[in-house]
Design an enzyme around this catalytic site. Structure first.
Site, PDB file in Angstrom:
ATOM      1  N   ALA A 155       0.868  -1.183   0.000  1.00 51.85           N
ATOM      2  CA  ALA A 155       0.000   0.000   0.000  1.00 51.85           C
ATOM      3  C   ALA A 155       0.906   1.236   0.000  1.00 51.85           C
ATOM      4  CB  ALA A 155      -0.869  -0.012   1.251  1.00 51.85           C
ATOM      5  N   LYS A 156       0.461   2.266  -0.703  1.00 51.14           N
ATOM      6  CA  LYS A 156       1.278   3.491  -0.766  1.00 51.14           C
ATOM      7  C   LYS A 156       0.760   4.426   0.329  1.00 51.14           C
ATOM      8  CE  LYS A 156       3.017   6.320  -4.539  1.00 51.14           C
ATOM      9  NZ  LYS A 156       4.387   6.379  -4.086  1.00 51.14           N
ATOM     10  N   ILE A 157       1.296   4.230   1.532  1.00 50.52           N
ATOM     11  CA  ILE A 157       0.783   4.898   2.734  1.00 50.52           C
ATOM     12  C   ILE A 157       1.676   6.097   3.064  1.00 50.52           C
ATOM     13  CG2 ILE A 157       0.353   4.593   5.222  1.00 50.52           C
ATOM     14  CD1 ILE A 157       0.038   1.534   4.575  1.00 50.52           C
ATOM     15  N   TYR A 161       6.498   6.829   4.288  1.00 50.71           N
ATOM     16  CA  TYR A 161       7.564   7.550   3.597  1.00 50.71           C
ATOM     17  C   TYR A 161       8.601   8.154   4.543  1.00 50.71           C
ATOM     18  CZ  TYR A 161       5.892   5.973  -0.722  1.00 50.71           C
ATOM     19  OH  TYR A 161       5.576   5.118  -1.757  1.00 50.71           O
TER      20      TYR A 161
END
Ligand code: PMP
Length: 305
Positions: A155-157, A161
């Protein structure tokens, strides 16, 4: 520059008025999922082509599902809003589009439940993220990539980052251009915010999607065009020392595009010059994203009428 618009709270608002509260859950806890999409401006046609928008929104839906973030808009609706936004902004240059689904409620509880969600999309002009002709000098990071059982990399949460930021900052402070992340098992995962490929002979080797990586859309594009160039592709576990023995290597990602790597942990790859296979893939990639190859034209969404 004329007024730029941002989509939020179901409407298009001027960028300087696109504001959120300091108590926003996503700001406090990183509880957002997002995408980075590129659109390429074609001067001859005065047309903007956004690349693989549908796949980006499918992944946004998947990330939102993992994070209990509600999205009441279909992929087609999200594509339509993006097109409308670009039309309003009327750029005459390549741009980056950042759709974010986020916990917009103002609860101080970390729970994902009972907290409102919103969709925000902004866009901004964007050139090349890294130089494309020069090979990068990179290192293996001391930081490990977050794993599927901590903050799932599939998932690009937003909050994940912080891990990428630690990696690329550490690499830069040590005099490298960027970093390579290992996963919890100590095997190769990806770059700080890009996927990674090695070249060995006529073969591309990349970590498979269970190695704590984002299932990248550029990675998928590279696999498709590699087959057209008669390159074999292997998706599997990669050990750290295999990195040093590759003939060539490159990062790929929407913002990075295809960036050659010339050395890893102070070991030159091949001759230490940018390799021939990376150069061929780069050329093909730019033809694909700019809508110059009929077979892949359906990946390029025209945005201006
Ligand atoms: N891995 C990570 C951690 C990323 O943030 C990105 C950029 N989205 C990628 C890989 C590349 O993914 P994509 O090609 O879909 O942009």
């Amino acid at each position: 520059m004329s007024t730029e618009y941002v989509y939020m709270q179901e409407k298009y608002v001027e960028k300087e008025n696109a504001k959120i509260s300091v108590m926003t859950h996503a700001f406090m806890y990183g509880t957002s999922v997002f995408e980075g999409i590129r659109a390429y401006y074609n001067k001859e046609e005065n047309q903007m082509y956004a690349f693989r928008v549908k796949e980006h929104f499918e992944r946004l839906h998947a990330s939102a599902k993992i994070m209990h973030i509600n999205c009441d808009k279909s992929v087609d609706e999200l594509c339509r809003i993006t097109k409308e936004l670009l039309k309003k902004n009327q750029y005459k240059t390549d741009v980056y589009i950042r759709p974010t689904l986020y916990k917009s409620g103002q609860s101080v509880s970390a729970s994902l439940l009972g907290c409102e969600d919103d969709l925000l999309i902004f866009s901004a002009p964007l050139g090349d993220y890294s130089p494309l002709e020069k090979g990068l000098k990179v290192c293996v990071s001391n930081w490990k990539r977050n794993s599927d059982n901590s903050i799932p990399p599939r998932a690009k949460i937003g909050g994940a980052y912080a891990n990428a930021a630690l990696m690329s900052t550490e690499a830069k402070l040590a005099g490298f251009d960027d970093a390579i992340a290992l996963n919890d098992a100590g095997e190769v995962a990806e770059g700080s915010i890009m996927n990674l490929f090695l070249v060995k002979g006529n073969k591309l080797i990349t970590p498979d999607t269970t190695q704590s990586i984002l299932d990248g859309i550029t990675r998928n594009t590279v696999i498709a065009i590699a087959k057209d160039l008669n390159l074999e592709v292997e998706e599997r576990k990669i050990q750290r020392t295999e990195l040093y023995l590759a003939d060539e290597a490159f990062y790929c990602g929407t913002s990075a595009q295809i960036v050659p790597i010339s050395s890893i942990d102070n070991r030159n790859l091949g001759s230490g010059e940018v390799g021939e296979i990376v150069k061929k893939l780069q050329k093909e990639y730019f033809d694909v994203v700019k809508g110059r190859i009929d077979k892949y034209k359906e990946w390029c969404m025209p945005d201006y009428d």
